[in-house]
Design a protein around this motif. Sequence first.
Motif, PDB file in Angstrom:
ATOM      1  N   HIS A  37      41.110  38.987  25.510  1.00  0.00           N
ATOM      2  CA  HIS A  37      41.930  39.924  26.281  1.00  0.00           C
ATOM      3  C   HIS A  37      42.087  41.252  25.536  1.00  0.00           C
ATOM      4  O   HIS A  37      42.055  42.335  26.146  1.00  0.00           O
ATOM      5  CB  HIS A  37      43.299  39.307  26.575  1.00  0.00           C
ATOM      6  N   LYS A  38      42.239  41.175  24.222  1.00  0.00           N
ATOM      7  CA  LYS A  38      42.344  42.405  23.428  1.00  0.00           C
ATOM      8  C   LYS A  38      41.023  43.180  23.458  1.00  0.00           C
ATOM      9  O   LYS A  38      41.025  44.411  23.550  1.00  0.00           O
ATOM     10  CB  LYS A  38      42.737  42.071  21.990  1.00  0.00           C
ATOM     11  N   VAL A  39      39.894  42.452  23.385  1.00  0.00           N
ATOM     12  CA  VAL A  39      38.578  43.110  23.471  1.00  0.00           C
ATOM     13  C   VAL A  39      38.408  43.777  24.826  1.00  0.00           C
ATOM     14  O   VAL A  39      37.900  44.907  24.923  1.00  0.00           O
ATOM     15  CB  VAL A  39      37.451  42.090  23.224  1.00  0.00           C
ATOM     16  N   ASP A  40      38.859  43.094  25.870  1.00  0.00           N
ATOM     17  CA  ASP A  40      38.737  43.647  27.222  1.00  0.00           C
ATOM     18  C   ASP A  40      39.594  44.907  27.375  1.00  0.00           C
ATOM     19  O   ASP A  40      39.157  45.892  27.976  1.00  0.00           O
ATOM     20  CB  ASP A  40      39.166  42.591  28.244  1.00  0.00           C
ATOM     21  N   GLN A  41      40.793  44.892  26.810  1.00  0.00           N
ATOM     22  CA  GLN A  41      41.667  46.067  26.885  1.00  0.00           C
ATOM     23  C   GLN A  41      41.075  47.228  26.093  1.00  0.00           C
ATOM     24  O   GLN A  41      41.111  48.383  26.538  1.00  0.00           O
ATOM     25  CB  GLN A  41      43.055  45.718  26.343  1.00  0.00           C
ATOM     26  N   LEU A  42      40.510  46.919  24.916  1.00  0.00           N
ATOM     27  CA  LEU A  42      39.850  47.960  24.117  1.00  0.00           C
ATOM     28  C   LEU A  42      38.674  48.550  24.891  1.00  0.00           C
ATOM     29  O   LEU A  42      38.480  49.771  24.892  1.00  0.00           O
ATOM     30  CB  LEU A  42      39.365  47.385  22.789  1.00  0.00           C
ATOM     31  N   PHE A 128      36.512  62.915  18.547  1.00  0.00           N
ATOM     32  CA  PHE A 128      36.074  61.739  19.304  1.00  0.00           C
ATOM     33  C   PHE A 128      36.079  60.496  18.417  1.00  0.00           C
ATOM     34  O   PHE A 128      36.594  59.439  18.796  1.00  0.00           O
ATOM     35  CB  PHE A 128      34.672  62.003  19.870  1.00  0.00           C
ATOM     36  N   VAL A 129      35.525  60.626  17.208  1.00  0.00           N
ATOM     37  CA  VAL A 129      35.495  59.495  16.271  1.00  0.00           C
ATOM     38  C   VAL A 129      36.912  59.098  15.871  1.00  0.00           C
ATOM     39  O   VAL A 129      37.236  57.906  15.796  1.00  0.00           O
ATOM     40  CB  VAL A 129      34.659  59.857  15.022  1.00  0.00           C
ATOM     41  N   PHE A 130      37.773  60.098  15.634  1.00  0.00           N
ATOM     42  CA  PHE A 130      39.158  59.810  15.255  1.00  0.00           C
ATOM     43  C   PHE A 130      39.878  59.055  16.376  1.00  0.00           C
ATOM     44  O   PHE A 130      40.651  58.120  16.123  1.00  0.00           O
ATOM     45  CB  PHE A 130      39.891  61.112  14.945  1.00  0.00           C
ATOM     46  N   ALA A 131      39.629  59.446  17.640  1.00  0.00           N
ATOM     47  CA  ALA A 131      40.252  58.767  18.788  1.00  0.00           C
ATOM     48  C   ALA A 131      39.797  57.312  18.878  1.00  0.00           C
ATOM     49  O   ALA A 131      40.612  56.416  19.163  1.00  0.00           O
ATOM     50  CB  ALA A 131      39.908  59.516  20.075  1.00  0.00           C
ATOM     51  N   ILE A 132      38.517  57.078  18.616  1.00  0.00           N
ATOM     52  CA  ILE A 132      37.998  55.702  18.648  1.00  0.00           C
ATOM     53  C   ILE A 132      38.622  54.871  17.534  1.00  0.00           C
ATOM     54  O   ILE A 132      39.037  53.722  17.754  1.00  0.00           O
ATOM     55  CB  ILE A 132      36.460  55.713  18.538  1.00  0.00           C
ATOM     56  N   ASP A 133      38.673  55.439  16.317  1.00  0.00           N
ATOM     57  CA  ASP A 133      39.307  54.732  15.197  1.00  0.00           C
ATOM     58  C   ASP A 133      40.746  54.351  15.540  1.00  0.00           C
ATOM     59  O   ASP A 133      41.206  53.239  15.244  1.00  0.00           O
ATOM     60  CB  ASP A 133      39.290  55.601  13.938  1.00  0.00           C
ATOM     61  N   VAL A 136      40.815  51.437  18.098  1.00  0.00           N
ATOM     62  CA  VAL A 136      40.404  50.161  17.503  1.00  0.00           C
ATOM     63  C   VAL A 136      41.498  49.617  16.586  1.00  0.00           C
ATOM     64  O   VAL A 136      41.821  48.420  16.620  1.00  0.00           O
ATOM     65  CB  VAL A 136      39.079  50.339  16.721  1.00  0.00           C
ATOM     66  N   ASN A 137      42.097  50.499  15.785  1.00  0.00           N
ATOM     67  CA  ASN A 137      43.128  50.061  14.837  1.00  0.00           C
ATOM     68  C   ASN A 137      44.402  49.588  15.536  1.00  0.00           C
ATOM     69  O   ASN A 137      45.179  48.811  14.964  1.00  0.00           O
ATOM     70  CB  ASN A 137      43.460  51.187  13.854  1.00  0.00           C
ATOM     71  N   LYS A 138      44.605  50.051  16.753  1.00  0.00           N
ATOM     72  CA  LYS A 138      45.826  49.702  17.492  1.00  0.00           C
ATOM     73  C   LYS A 138      45.929  48.197  17.776  1.00  0.00           C
ATOM     74  O   LYS A 138      47.025  47.652  17.889  1.00  0.00           O
ATOM     75  CB  LYS A 138      45.831  50.485  18.816  1.00  0.00           C
TER      76      LYS A 138
END
Length: 702
Positions: A37-42, A128-133, A136-138
């Motif tokens: 579920h976490k993977v799906d939300q990500l 863009f990279v910072f937003a992805i990081d 993912v960290n969330k």
Amino acid sequence: PELDFYKKFSDKFGNDNDYLLIGIENQSGVFKSDFLHKVDQLTHDLKTLPQSNQVLSITNSKKLISTPLGFVEIPLIHLDDTSKLKKDSIHLFEDQYYRQSFFAKDAKGIRLILFHDRINDVKKSDQFVFAIDSLVNKFSFDKTHIAGKSKAQYVYVNMVKLDFTRFLVISALIILVLLIIFVRKPVLIFGTFVISVLSILCTLGFMCLMGKKVDLLSSLIPTILIVVSMSNIIHLFSVVKSKLGVQGTGLHKLKEAIQEVGFATFLTSITTALGFLTLMFIKVLPIIELGLYAAAGIFITFILTYLIFPSIIVLSNTSFRHKYTPSTNNPWMSVLFLIIRNSKPILAISFLCAILFIFGITKLNINAFLIDDLPDNTPLKEDFIYFDNQYGGARPWVLSVWVKDSEKDIYSEDVIKEIEKIEITAQKNLPLNGLMSPVSYVKFANSTYHNGSQEYYKLPEKKSEWSKAFHFIKKQHPEEKFIKVSDGQEARISGFTPDIGSKLSNENNAKLIELLDQEIDQNLIGYAVTGTSHLIDKSHGLLSMKLIKGLIGAMLLVGIIAGFLFRSWRMTFITLLPNIFPILAIAAIMGYFNIPLKLSTSIIFAISFGIVVDDTIHFLSKFRHEKKKGLSSIYAMKRTILTAGKPIIITTIILTFGFIVFCFSNFGVTYHIGLFVSISFLIALLADLLLLPVLILLIYKK
């Protein structure tokens, strides 16, 4: 030609490296409801990013099944029905395509593939990279890994900036200490730093006026200018000290000093600039700009040195404790003169070193890895290694296929069969995984008409099945929903491969083309390996060799300048030989210690040659000055060593310490620049003080 081919190819299919791989580990297993579920939300959150085009994930992938009522989408994983997860896991791990595409080899991780827009602006790419990081960290996964061009660029550039800034400051402090030891006069030390800082500011200002931004390579320029300005000032200081002595400022004496050393310094500025201008032979814009702006900065440094340093001497009424004359010089210089009088051992040792250098060069090879400059403990390097080990690689691999028969298109039975032959041959001979091509869609369509059975994920066997498959592709447009792999007449086969080095990659690709030439119908289709990774691999060899050719051209020009200066073409040989030694030594050391030649290491040769030739020019100029007085060759040589030897040693010490600090970096590019440029300085010093005088005396015996 290969770059032109790729530009046309990328106009149709987009850049092959506009993606990021996101690996998510779950040590208790990937088929856990809360984890999925976490993977799906990500996956959902990543799709909402402005630059994001598509996110391929096991949680959003569906299988189409043909029914009497039409096509029905069935999810690969039933997230809301935990009772079906076990059955889903068995089904997915039996499916080779899905297992390779989404699951780690140890079954403890899932991979997401994010395709994004082409982002040319560095700031937007970093954001863009910072937003992805942040996304993912969330979710606080056990462990995450991100690899791809944008991520590598983000980490790589910031590391180089930090490294060079830190070591530039350290170099400046070390040089300051050395100036205090050798120059001692506070006002002249202050003036030296003023000249260095102004040289850097004026060069950066000139770059800004020309619309040039400071990038990865041009960040080298400040260090280069500090080194060049120190060399200019030490030689000028040495001559000024010998002329002025205790009397203090005397304009006519200062004029004599500038006339004696000024022309030699002007020549060294030309030869140093020529060394950097050889970078123009590498037809890559940032490298060309490094050569151009470094050369411009060198002339700016020369002008500022001769405008400011003499002015400071006049305004401060500088005087010295004693007048410097050859007879009162350091006794070590006298010993050095006695050594060179016995020329045979020096020539024998030089000949032996030349043989060792040439033998070492035969061991030199051209090879490069995408991340080999990064320290081993860098998270980015660990991430790339993780994808190599668990998913078969993070580097894109692309092969273009085109139809030669204008009456056919890619989705023709015989064309698809030939493309499958290419895929089979490629997978047998290359470390590839996750291949996508028109063949993939035909196999998917065939499986769709057989209830999504893995058994039918293959090319159709009957004419009716072929017709259904092509009809499905025409009506459902899977390329618009997933990945574009054809435009009717041209197609791409794409996948991922581990970072095995440019040398092995080039060999493997050449071998593949050779095999395909034997197996594929040449009248029906054409093919060629392409893509950014392929171009990078080819570039290391092609551009490194172009730089070496350019360097040879620069050496010849320097030799011609020396020959013209002395009105003797024998001096061309005398000038070149001592300065070839440091270059040969660097190449030999790289060969003996298996350090490959690549773009980042080949640049070192231009930096090294441009700087080491300076002392040779100063030595020859001083010898020429003494000969003009009517002195015999042997006595002129003695006075040259006694007067020019000390400043040459001092400049070498300062330059070596200025660059040697880079050897303490964990970053490959920084370390190699510091190591090899420092080695070249020391070898050049030995060549200038031992071999060069012997060669001069051999030619000018009388």
